[in-house]
Motif scaffolding. Structure first.
Motif, PDB file in Angstrom:
ATOM      1  N   THR A  89       0.816  -1.211   0.000  1.00  0.00           N
ATOM      2  CA  THR A  89       0.000   0.000   0.000  1.00  0.00           C
ATOM      3  C   THR A  89       0.854   1.267   0.000  1.00  0.00           C
ATOM      4  O   THR A  89       0.574   2.210  -0.737  1.00  0.00           O
TER       5      THR A  89
ATOM      6  N   ASP B  96      -5.606  -2.883  -6.794  1.00  0.00           N
ATOM      7  CA  ASP B  96      -5.113  -3.666  -5.666  1.00  0.00           C
ATOM      8  C   ASP B  96      -5.651  -5.090  -5.732  1.00  0.00           C
ATOM      9  O   ASP B  96      -6.770  -5.311  -6.168  1.00  0.00           O
ATOM     10  N   GLU B  97      -4.866  -6.010  -5.287  1.00  0.00           N
ATOM     11  CA  GLU B  97      -5.247  -7.434  -5.256  1.00  0.00           C
ATOM     12  C   GLU B  97      -5.793  -7.850  -6.612  1.00  0.00           C
ATOM     13  O   GLU B  97      -6.917  -8.274  -6.776  1.00  0.00           O
TER      14      GLU B  97
ATOM     15  N   GLY C 199      -6.418  -8.170   1.825  1.00  0.00           N
ATOM     16  CA  GLY C 199      -6.092  -6.783   2.107  1.00  0.00           C
ATOM     17  C   GLY C 199      -6.385  -6.251   3.479  1.00  0.00           C
ATOM     18  O   GLY C 199      -5.759  -5.295   3.911  1.00  0.00           O
TER      19      GLY C 199
END
Ligand code: ADP
Ligand code: MG
Length: 690
Positions: A300, A394-395, A547
């Motif tokens: 992050t 993200d992810e 996450g």
């Protein structure tokens, strides 16, 4: 009837339905559909599961009890009793018994007939004795069907016997292979590797003349799949190269302020990744980079540093997360980190009320919002940015790889950074992504301890409440993951049940539930309470899979652990071990865990390395699911295998590259071009004609 058939036959293609095959009625069409066979192509590519070598019938004397084999001989005895036929066959070396579990055989099989037999030899007798074998009466001058060749064995169903499948595959080959299986590989490639023709390869797959022919046929078809994908990926990249250039993003004042305010130093790996990303974004060519880092490696912060370079360059950034919970969590964190720098962060998810959404869209359009955090709702049609220059995904493994098209459709060419904790094996990256650069965070922030992972059988379950008690009495927190929300048809642990049980066993604990069916406000309230330390045990479904970052959580219990996939288990485990304290992951194996489930649980206990687990996962599940391309069909290979065929993949890559460098639009290879478009056009967004 025959006339319409013949008429259809004139423009038969690989995509023609199998219903046009003669003798294939509606019932069989349905049965084949259940095998995934709808078109002639599916029929041609119906891969045998295995083969039986029936080329050389053995002399009877050398048949071994307990094996499966074939022989020929003359019927020397035959007798029928109720529900059973027993016979003896003889050749010059000896004789063997046969038993069939039907009394019908005697109607047409008589002493003195020569037959071929293929089947299992009972291991309960010392003398050879076939148990319910296949057989064929051998006629003088006729070629036997049952023996003398390598036999394909197909994945059958109850309705579709081997015999029926074989019949229709053979019919399809006979009638349509010449018309449908036209060569599309460049002549040079065929010659360089002495490759079999397309038609020959398909024919050999369904009945190889020998081992070598089978290998050549299989390799040819595997090569095809890699080669077409590679060529398609390169063509797509070529077609995008001419598009609008990306904005140059340079870190400035705000980046500097942020770096100085960080309470910790970056790890070496984070430094390196940031360097690579910043360098990419300072080029006019749009960045396309994958940041791979195991759970908890600190992706992050790297994303924040990249986004700050965008803000410093008067551009906007979007941060996309796969779930609302995660988007919410990122939003709260970024807000806290970036508001002091005077930056405006906004949260855009699907559950925003109409009026609030409209207000937010205006702000985004005017450029008042610097960073938009959200789910895929960020890319709905009505969202317009003033100047979107960077997209963080993200992810990434939850999204699928081919969404760049949707981003480009926004009218600009943003830099794209995708982040994943599910390491994608290199072979996959190279072939599916083509031009993707990779940064790796191969180092965890200092002070992290290895997560102790244990699995418990039902007899050990009662230890768990005591462990939980120990953790929460130290002020730490616990996740408890169940596969279901409510008690359902399947006998699996459910969130609501477990919560009730735990409340009885641990009356002192503050326990809450979290799952996808709760209203959004409640979900985010629970998550915030948990993050604030006001909840001791969070009983949840896999909504917390990726996450979620609460460093004070040090224990995770995964109930019915065999139910989850390997990557999923690794992700879930990654919810703990994020702080300084020692963490533990407890996998509960319920009574009826499957062997595969137990294998996954064991793999997790033995291995903490995400990369090795990912390779194991690829082995177990196949490529499509891993990189999320399944629904797009990109890696739905019928023959090729990313792990086993690595060498073929490398060759296919080189050949595709070389060819497309010489002839970027494949003008000299129209057959190849149309085969690429036919197989991959939809998913790779390639136009049918250039
Ligand atoms: P992931 O890679 O799984 O997304 P996160 O970005 O959520 O990991 O980071 C995990 C935790 O590690 C966060 O609490 C974050 O603040 C912390 N962290 C990140 N980088 C460092 C660092 N260099 N030193 C110490 N802690 C760090
Ligand atoms: Mg993360």
């Amino acid at each position: 009837m025959t006339q319409t058939r013949r008429k259809k036959g004139n423009n038969v293609t690989l995509s023609s339905p199998i219903s046009l095959i003669e003798g294939l009625g509606p019932k069989r069409v349905e049965a084949f559909a259940r095998l995934g066979v709808f078109t002639l192509e599916d029929m041609f590519f119906l891969m045998p599961r295995r083969y039986e070598d029936r080329r050389n019938p053995k002399p009877i004397a050398s048949l071994m009890p307990g094996t499966t084999d074939c022989t020929t001989g003359t019927v020397s005895e035959i007798a029928t009793s109720y529900g059973k036929t027993e016979a003896e066959i003889t050749d010059s070396t000896g004789s063997a018994g046969i038993v069939w579990f039907t009394d019908k055989i005697g109607h047409f099989l008589h002493e003195g007939m020569r037959i071929a037999v293929y089947g299992q030899l009972s291991d309960r007798y010392i003398v050879p004795k076939f148990t319910h074998p296949e057989f064929e009466i051998l006629k003088r001058g006729a070629i036997p069907e049952l023996i003398g060749k390598i036999f394909p064995i197909y994945p059958g169903t109850a309705e579709l016997t081997q015999k029926i499948i074989k019949k229709f595959v053979a019919l399809t080959l006979d009638k349509y292979s010449e018309q449908c299986l036209k060569e599309f590989l460049p002549q040079r490639v065929l010659e360089r590797y002495g490759m079999m023709s397309f038609r020959e390869a398909i024919t050999q797959i369904h009945g190889p003349s020998d081992e070598l022919s089978f290998v050549k046929a299989r390799n040819r078809l595997a090569f095809d799949e890699f080669f077409l994908l590679q060529a398609g990926v390169i063509m797509r990249r070529n077609s995008q190269d001419g598009q609008e250039k990306a904005q140059i993003l340079v870190p400035g004042e705000k980046s500097g302020l942020f770096m100085r305010s960080l309470p910790f130093g970056l790890t070496g790996a984070q430094e390196r990744a940031c360097g690579e990303i910043i360098a990419d974004m300072q080029k006019p060519k749009a960045m396309n980079r994958l940041l791979q880092g195991d759970v908890g490696s600190g992706k992050t912060i790297v994303a924040v540093i990249a986004m700050l370079a965008a803000c410093d360059s008067n551009a906007q950034a979007a941060f996309m997360a796969p779930t609302e919970i995660l988007a919410q969590q990122h939003y709260l964190k970024l807000e806290k980190l970036l508001a002091p720098l005077g930056l405006k962060v906004a949260l855009l998810t699907g559950s925003l009320k109409t009026s609030a959404r409209k207000r937010l869209l205006d702000e985004i359009y005017c450029g008042n919002v610097n960073i938009v955090v959200g789910t895929h709702a960020i890319f709905s049609e009505d969202v317009d940015f003033l100047n979107l220059a960077l997209v963080i995904v993200d992810e990434q493994h939850r999204f699928g790889v081919l969404q760049r098209g949707a981003l480009i459709a926004k009218g600009k060419m943003p830099h794209v950074l995708t982040m994943t904790a599910t390491p994608i094996p290199r072979t996959l990256i190279l072939s599916v992504y083509g031009d993707l650069e990779v940064s790796v965070l191969n180092e965890l922030p200092p002070g992290r301890q290895k997560i102790r992972t244990i699995s418990l059988k039902p007899s050990g379950f009662r230890k768990v409440p005591k462990m939980i008690h120990e953790h929460i009495s130290r002020g730490e927190q616990v996740y408890w993951v169940c596969p279901m929300i409510d008690e359902g048809e399947r006998d699996l642990a459910s969130v609501n049940d477990t919560c009730e049980r735990l409340r009885e066993i641990l009356p002192e604990a503050r326990i809450a539930v979290l799952h996808g069916r709760l209203p959004v406000e409640e979900k985010s309230a629970v998550m915030q309470e948990f993050a604030a330390g006001n909840i001791d045990v969070l009983v949840a479904t896999v909504v917390i899979e990726v996450g979620v970052d609460v460093p004070n959580a040090t224990m995770i219990v995964i109930e019915d652990a065999g139910q989850f996939g390997l990557a999923q288990l690794h992700q879930l485990r990654g919810r703990v071990g994020r702080g300084k304290a020692a963490s533990v992951c407890v996998l509960l194996e319920n009574q009826d865990i499957t062997p595969e489930g137990r294998e996954r649980v064991n793999a997790l206990v033995e291995n903490s390395d995400g990369f090795e687990l990912a390779e194991e996962d690829l082995r177990q599940r196949g490529a499509g699911e891993i990189c999320g391309t399944h629904q797009h069909g990109v890696t739905d290979f019928r023959v090729a295998d990313f792990l086993r065929d690595e060498k073929i993949l490398a060759l296919a890559r080189d050949e595709a590259k070389e060819l497309l460098e010489r002839d970027p639009e494949l003008r000299s290879e129209p057959a190849l071009r149309s085969e690429i478009v036919r197989r991959l056009g939809g998913v790779l967004e390639l136009a049918a004609t250039s």
